[in-house]
Design an enzyme around this catalytic site. Sequence first.
Site, PDB file in Angstrom:
ATOM      1  N   TYR A   1      29.452   5.252  -7.051  1.00  0.00           N
ATOM      2  CA  TYR A   1      30.571   6.158  -7.356  1.00  0.00           C
ATOM      3  C   TYR A   1      31.183   5.860  -8.726  1.00  0.00           C
ATOM      4  O   TYR A   1      32.387   6.056  -8.931  1.00  0.00           O
ATOM      5  CB  TYR A   1      31.632   6.063  -6.261  1.00  0.00           C
TER       6      TYR A   1
ATOM      7  N   PHE B   1      42.053   6.678  -6.212  1.00  0.00           N
ATOM      8  CA  PHE B   1      41.431   6.535  -4.891  1.00  0.00           C
ATOM      9  C   PHE B   1      40.130   5.722  -4.923  1.00  0.00           C
ATOM     10  O   PHE B   1      39.494   5.527  -3.887  1.00  0.00           O
ATOM     11  CB  PHE B   1      41.190   7.913  -4.242  1.00  0.00           C
TER      12      PHE B   1
ATOM     13  N   ARG C   1      25.347  21.195   0.355  1.00  0.00           N
ATOM     14  CA  ARG C   1      26.776  21.264   0.011  1.00  0.00           C
ATOM     15  C   ARG C   1      27.468  22.333   0.870  1.00  0.00           C
ATOM     16  O   ARG C   1      28.607  22.163   1.281  1.00  0.00           O
ATOM     17  CB  ARG C   1      26.962  21.615  -1.474  1.00  0.00           C
TER      18      ARG C   1
ATOM     19  N   THR D   1      35.313  18.859   0.246  1.00  0.00           N
ATOM     20  CA  THR D   1      35.585  17.418   0.230  1.00  0.00           C
ATOM     21  C   THR D   1      36.732  17.065   1.180  1.00  0.00           C
ATOM     22  O   THR D   1      36.661  16.085   1.922  1.00  0.00           O
ATOM     23  CB  THR D   1      35.959  16.983  -1.203  1.00  0.00           C
TER      24      THR D   1
ATOM     25  N   ARG E   1      31.909  18.640   7.742  1.00  0.00           N
ATOM     26  CA  ARG E   1      33.202  17.982   7.527  1.00  0.00           C
ATOM     27  C   ARG E   1      34.300  18.577   8.404  1.00  0.00           C
ATOM     28  O   ARG E   1      35.139  17.850   8.933  1.00  0.00           O
ATOM     29  CB  ARG E   1      33.554  18.027   6.045  1.00  0.00           C
TER      30      ARG E   1
ATOM     31  N   ASN F   1      35.072  11.337   5.249  1.00  0.00           N
ATOM     32  CA  ASN F   1      34.624  12.721   5.406  1.00  0.00           C
ATOM     33  C   ASN F   1      33.134  12.833   5.746  1.00  0.00           C
ATOM     34  O   ASN F   1      32.489  13.823   5.435  1.00  0.00           O
ATOM     35  CB  ASN F   1      35.034  13.569   4.199  1.00  0.00           C
TER      36      ASN F   1
ATOM     37  N   HIS G   1      27.969  12.532   2.364  1.00  0.00           N
ATOM     38  CA  HIS G   1      27.872  12.734   0.917  1.00  0.00           C
ATOM     39  C   HIS G   1      26.629  13.572   0.648  1.00  0.00           C
ATOM     40  O   HIS G   1      25.609  13.388   1.307  1.00  0.00           O
ATOM     41  CB  HIS G   1      27.718  11.396   0.181  1.00  0.00           C
TER      42      HIS G   1
ATOM     43  N   GLU H   1      20.595   9.595  -7.681  1.00  0.00           N
ATOM     44  CA  GLU H   1      21.005   9.047  -6.386  1.00  0.00           C
ATOM     45  C   GLU H   1      19.796   8.743  -5.495  1.00  0.00           C
ATOM     46  O   GLU H   1      19.805   7.749  -4.769  1.00  0.00           O
ATOM     47  CB  GLU H   1      21.961  10.033  -5.708  1.00  0.00           C
TER      48      GLU H   1
HETATM   49  P1  GDP Z   1      32.172  15.131  -2.751  1.00  0.00           P
HETATM   50  O1  GDP Z   1      31.064  15.417  -3.723  1.00  0.00           O
HETATM   51  O2  GDP Z   1      32.634  16.333  -1.982  1.00  0.00           O
HETATM   52  O3  GDP Z   1      31.869  13.957  -1.832  1.00  0.00           O
HETATM   53  O4  GDP Z   1      33.447  14.705  -3.624  1.00  0.00           O
HETATM   54  P2  GDP Z   1      33.579  13.780  -4.921  1.00  0.00           P
HETATM   55  O5  GDP Z   1      32.251  13.399  -5.487  1.00  0.00           O
HETATM   56  O6  GDP Z   1      34.569  14.448  -5.832  1.00  0.00           O
HETATM   57  O7  GDP Z   1      34.309  12.463  -4.370  1.00  0.00           O
HETATM   58  C1  GDP Z   1      33.582  11.448  -3.732  1.00  0.00           C
HETATM   59  C2  GDP Z   1      34.329  11.009  -2.493  1.00  0.00           C
HETATM   60  O8  GDP Z   1      35.568  10.396  -2.884  1.00  0.00           O
HETATM   61  C3  GDP Z   1      34.737  12.157  -1.571  1.00  0.00           C
HETATM   62  O9  GDP Z   1      33.750  12.501  -0.630  1.00  0.00           O
HETATM   63  C4  GDP Z   1      35.962  11.598  -0.885  1.00  0.00           C
HETATM   64  O10 GDP Z   1      35.617  10.778   0.230  1.00  0.00           O
HETATM   65  C5  GDP Z   1      36.585  10.731  -1.954  1.00  0.00           C
HETATM   66  N1  GDP Z   1      37.645  11.478  -2.659  1.00  0.00           N
HETATM   67  C6  GDP Z   1      37.501  12.459  -3.583  1.00  0.00           C
HETATM   68  N2  GDP Z   1      38.690  12.913  -4.005  1.00  0.00           N
HETATM   69  C7  GDP Z   1      39.624  12.175  -3.339  1.00  0.00           C
HETATM   70  C8  GDP Z   1      41.051  12.169  -3.356  1.00  0.00           C
HETATM   71  O11 GDP Z   1      41.714  12.927  -4.065  1.00  0.00           O
HETATM   72  N3  GDP Z   1      41.647  11.271  -2.519  1.00  0.00           N
HETATM   73  C9  GDP Z   1      40.939  10.402  -1.729  1.00  0.00           C
HETATM   74  N4  GDP Z   1      41.599   9.549  -0.937  1.00  0.00           N
HETATM   75  N5  GDP Z   1      39.593  10.399  -1.701  1.00  0.00           N
HETATM   76  C10 GDP Z   1      38.938  11.266  -2.477  1.00  0.00           C
END
Ligand code: GDP
Length: 138
Positions: A49, A57, A85, A91, A102, A112, A115, A126
């Site tokens: 990540y 976060f 997706r 998310t 989700r 959630n 991924h 990845e």
């Molecule tokens: P994804 O591609 O939908 O998984 O989202 P992202 O790649 O933007 O973020 C990776 C992971 O980080 C997400 O699946 C969430 O578990 C976490 N995450 C993303 N945005 C937030 C946020 O604003 N707050 C918190 N607590 N976790 C977040």
Amino acid sequence: MQRTLSILKPDATSRNIIGKVNDHIENAGLKIIAQKMIRLTPENAGEFYAEHKGKPFFPNIVEKMTAGPVVVQVLEAPDAIAAYRKIMGATNPAVADEGTIRKTFALSIDQNTVHGSDSPESAKREINFFFNEIEIVG
Ligand code: GDP
């Protein structure tokens, strides 16, 4: 054919819902062509990540991704990245569409359940992060 990287997160493995999530994946026509259960170190999770390093976060993601084992998978379909997706949902599960993984299973934005890669470039990075070519049967 296109490939995407999927992770069933610790909130999924800890609740015994690997099979239920895999049902959603297979029912959507995505083929699981590689799958293994592993445990991430904080270093692994932080590297995976890396794009979120520095965000408020970020420590929380690392904590949640290392709370238990994860299942990493390679999924294949003609439009695997977008197809996955779509069935994952947003998310934040609070705003995810009905019937998505989700919406159905996630506990919160940071637990959630799944991924999925968001572009061909990230899918390549990845998949290579977790799998050798010999592990992928496709
Ligand atoms: P994804 O591609 O939908 O998984 O989202 P992202 O790649 O933007 O973020 C990776 C992971 O980080 C997400 O699946 C969430 O578990 C976490 N995450 C993303 N945005 C937030 C946020 O604003 N707050 C918190 N607590 N976790 C977040």
